[in-house]
Design a protein around this motif. Sequence first.
Motif, short mmCIF file in Angstrom:
data_model
loop_
_atom_site.label_atom_id
_atom_site.label_comp_id
_atom_site.label_asym_id
_atom_site.label_seq_id
_atom_site.Cartn_x
_atom_site.Cartn_y
_atom_site.Cartn_z
N LEU A 290 1.11 -1.44 -0.21
CA LEU A 290 0.03 0.03 -0.37
C LEU A 290 0.75 0.96 0.12
O LEU A 290 2.21 0.87 0.68
CB LEU A 290 -0.70 -0.48 1.29
N GLU A 291 0.66 2.37 -1.16
CA GLU A 291 0.93 4.09 -0.26
C GLU A 291 0.53 4.58 1.19
O GLU A 291 0.27 3.78 1.43
CB GLU A 291 0.44 4.68 -1.57
N ASP A 292 2.04 4.68 1.47
CA ASP A 292 1.43 5.31 2.92
C ASP A 292 1.18 7.11 2.61
O ASP A 292 1.56 7.49 1.63
CB ASP A 292 3.00 5.78 3.25
N LEU A 293 -0.04 7.06 2.75
CA LEU A 293 -1.15 8.20 2.50
C LEU A 293 -1.07 9.14 3.95
O LEU A 293 -1.80 10.18 4.17
CB LEU A 293 -2.15 7.77 2.55
N THR A 294 -0.08 9.04 5.08
CA THR A 294 -0.27 10.21 5.29
C THR A 294 0.14 11.44 5.15
O THR A 294 1.15 11.56 4.61
CB THR A 294 1.03 9.31 6.65
N ASN A 295 -0.67 12.34 5.77
CA ASN A 295 -0.25 13.96 4.99
C ASN A 295 -0.47 13.65 3.49
O ASN A 295 0.06 14.61 2.71
CB ASN A 295 0.92 13.91 5.85
N ALA A 340 5.04 8.62 -3.67
CA ALA A 340 5.66 9.79 -5.15
C ALA A 340 5.72 8.99 -5.97
O ALA A 340 6.43 8.00 -6.90
CB ALA A 340 6.69 10.41 -4.52
N PHE A 341 4.62 9.92 -6.97
CA PHE A 341 5.15 9.20 -8.05
C PHE A 341 4.41 8.35 -9.28
O PHE A 341 4.58 7.70 -10.08
CB PHE A 341 6.50 9.59 -9.05
N ASN A 382 2.96 0.29 -10.23
CA ASN A 382 3.67 1.10 -9.07
C ASN A 382 4.11 0.58 -8.15
O ASN A 382 5.50 0.34 -7.86
CB ASN A 382 4.05 2.22 -9.63
N ILE A 383 3.37 0.21 -7.41
CA ILE A 383 2.75 -0.15 -5.80
C ILE A 383 3.45 -1.34 -6.00
O ILE A 383 4.15 -1.61 -4.75
CB ILE A 383 1.76 0.53 -5.69
N GLN A 384 3.08 -2.29 -6.33
CA GLN A 384 3.56 -3.69 -7.08
C GLN A 384 4.81 -3.67 -7.09
O GLN A 384 5.28 -4.49 -6.61
CB GLN A 384 2.71 -4.34 -7.59
N MET A 385 5.57 -2.95 -7.74
CA MET A 385 6.94 -2.73 -7.82
C MET A 385 7.74 -2.57 -6.96
O MET A 385 8.61 -3.28 -6.75
CB MET A 385 7.19 -1.71 -9.51
N SER A 392 13.49 -7.78 -2.30
CA SER A 392 14.78 -7.69 -2.50
C SER A 392 15.55 -6.80 -1.19
O SER A 392 17.08 -7.17 -1.59
CB SER A 392 15.34 -7.48 -4.33
N GLY A 393 15.68 -6.51 -0.46
CA GLY A 393 16.39 -5.77 0.18
C GLY A 393 16.08 -4.31 0.61
O GLY A 393 17.29 -3.54 1.72
N VAL A 394 15.55 -3.48 -0.31
CA VAL A 394 15.44 -2.02 0.01
C VAL A 394 14.43 -1.58 1.13
O VAL A 394 12.93 -2.19 0.22
CB VAL A 394 14.91 -1.48 -1.30
N LYS A 395 14.88 -1.22 2.10
CA LYS A 395 13.86 -0.63 3.00
C LYS A 395 12.96 0.84 3.01
O LYS A 395 12.43 0.37 3.51
CB LYS A 395 15.20 -0.58 4.20
N GLN A 396 13.42 1.66 2.16
CA GLN A 396 12.33 1.94 2.20
C GLN A 396 12.44 2.15 0.27
O GLN A 396 12.80 3.34 -0.60
CB GLN A 396 12.46 3.66 2.68
N PRO A 397 11.76 1.45 -0.76
CA PRO A 397 11.83 1.42 -1.66
C PRO A 397 10.82 2.73 -2.08
O PRO A 397 9.94 3.41 -1.79
CB PRO A 397 11.55 0.33 -2.16
N LYS A 398 11.85 3.95 -3.33
CA LYS A 398 10.66 4.71 -4.04
C LYS A 398 10.43 4.99 -5.49
O LYS A 398 12.30 4.39 -5.39
CB LYS A 398 10.65 5.84 -2.66
N ILE A 399 9.93 5.81 -5.55
CA ILE A 399 10.95 5.88 -7.55
C ILE A 399 10.89 7.18 -7.28
O ILE A 399 10.92 8.54 -6.94
CB ILE A 399 8.86 5.78 -8.31
N GLU A 400 12.36 7.05 -8.44
CA GLU A 400 12.74 8.39 -8.53
C GLU A 400 12.29 9.17 -9.43
O GLU A 400 12.46 8.46 -11.06
CB GLU A 400 14.57 8.06 -8.76
N LYS A 401 11.81 10.23 -9.82
CA LYS A 401 12.40 10.83 -11.14
C LYS A 401 12.90 10.66 -11.82
O LYS A 401 13.56 11.32 -12.24
CB LYS A 401 11.85 12.71 -10.76
N LEU A 402 12.71 10.25 -13.73
CA LEU A 402 13.30 10.06 -14.24
C LEU A 402 12.89 11.19 -15.77
O LEU A 402 11.38 10.69 -15.62
CB LEU A 402 13.78 9.05 -14.98
N THR A 403 13.00 11.60 -15.61
CA THR A 403 12.82 12.87 -16.95
C THR A 403 12.88 11.95 -18.52
O THR A 403 12.57 12.90 -19.86
CB THR A 403 12.91 14.05 -16.93
#
Length: 406
Positions: A290-295, A340-341, A382-385, A392-403
């Motif tokens: 799930l997405e962390d929807l806090t704030n 994010a994203f 994207n959430i499933q990704m 796989s071991g990433v503690k705080q996974p997030k999407i980096e902004k690629l343009t």
Amino acid sequence: MVKLGRTIKLRLYPDTNQAEQLLAMSQEYQRLANIVSQWIFDHGFQLSWLKINHHLYKIFRQESELNSQMIQSVFRTVSARYKTVREQMEQHPYRYKSEENKWIQVPRDLTWLAKPIQFRRPQTDLVRQSNYSFVDGMQKISMTTLGRRTKLGFTDKGFEKYFTDDWKLGTAKLVHNQGKWFLHIGITKEVSDFDTKDNPQIVGIDRGLRFLATAFDSEGKALFFDGQKILRRRKKFLEIRQQLQSKGTKSAKKKLKRLAQRENRWMTDVNHRLSKTLIALYGPHTLFVLEDLTNVTFNMNDLPKPLRNSHRSWSFFQLESFLMYKAQAIQSAVVKVSPAFTSQRCPKCGLVEKTNRHHDTHEYWCKQCQYRCNDDRLGAMNIQMLGQDWLSGVKQPKIEKLTTAG
């Protein structure tokens, strides 16, 4: 091992005399709780059970008909309430804008309270075996009242399995609601932990209002849980609430209170059924992401004006908590990731572009690789990704902004 917690609610059937005894006991418990609350407020919010017991136990034993065990329960009840309020205040700091127009957060603690916590309803916490027990072959409950024990009939309809399935019964709360008596009993059970090495399936869940939930699993399948009926019913609640508010009479205010309670019960039921359906569909050894929807605030331009407040008031956190404890029971788990994203990233080429999402048609169309997809499905993908990254071991996974193309 992980310890599961539940609450079972038994309907009690006291006779007239027993009902009077239960009410008198609950009112005395309430009276002592408010005295303890005042003492805590006047003595620098000392929440140590030992300190409260040292100062008030002898006084209560001399002036109250509650037995020793129940007086101890009063101390624990009040101390626990203050600790809960303290946690809530820590999670929600005071916010204000500075002269530079920047938001400033100030931590809060119990010293921010202007008056002691009030226990406004009669209540009683009962310790198993000491204050309540099941007797006569589990046909009746023996319960402490002021100065004596009494036996009551009860019904466990809907909760029968919890008496035969290795659940341990704990402290109970006596509840009086609309002339009826209930016993809410906390129960616990130990089950195996979720094992990340057990090759779990990963399900990304995007929450919203148009679709209450959109799920995307490891096999590439998406499920949509329609929210249109929910929106229409919320609109109806809103219309009734506005009519009653415009009257402003005493009767209208009472009806508003009952309406709010009915709406809350309905919302709770919706979230229970949705979380139960997700658990049943995906089963054990599933990682729900799930997405962390806090704030987090939502774009509400695609909603009718009367319903734009729904995004603020819909209980997303409740669905999250229901799903979390139901998942634990079947060796599954819930993990929260950064939002994010998640609605802007193309799952094919990795481009992050806000304008690729078209709210009016509910479609995502990547202008770089031409990938097209329903926008809710894209969010779940994207959430499933991110769930895969967490596994796989990433503690705080997030999407980096690629343009540009990834």
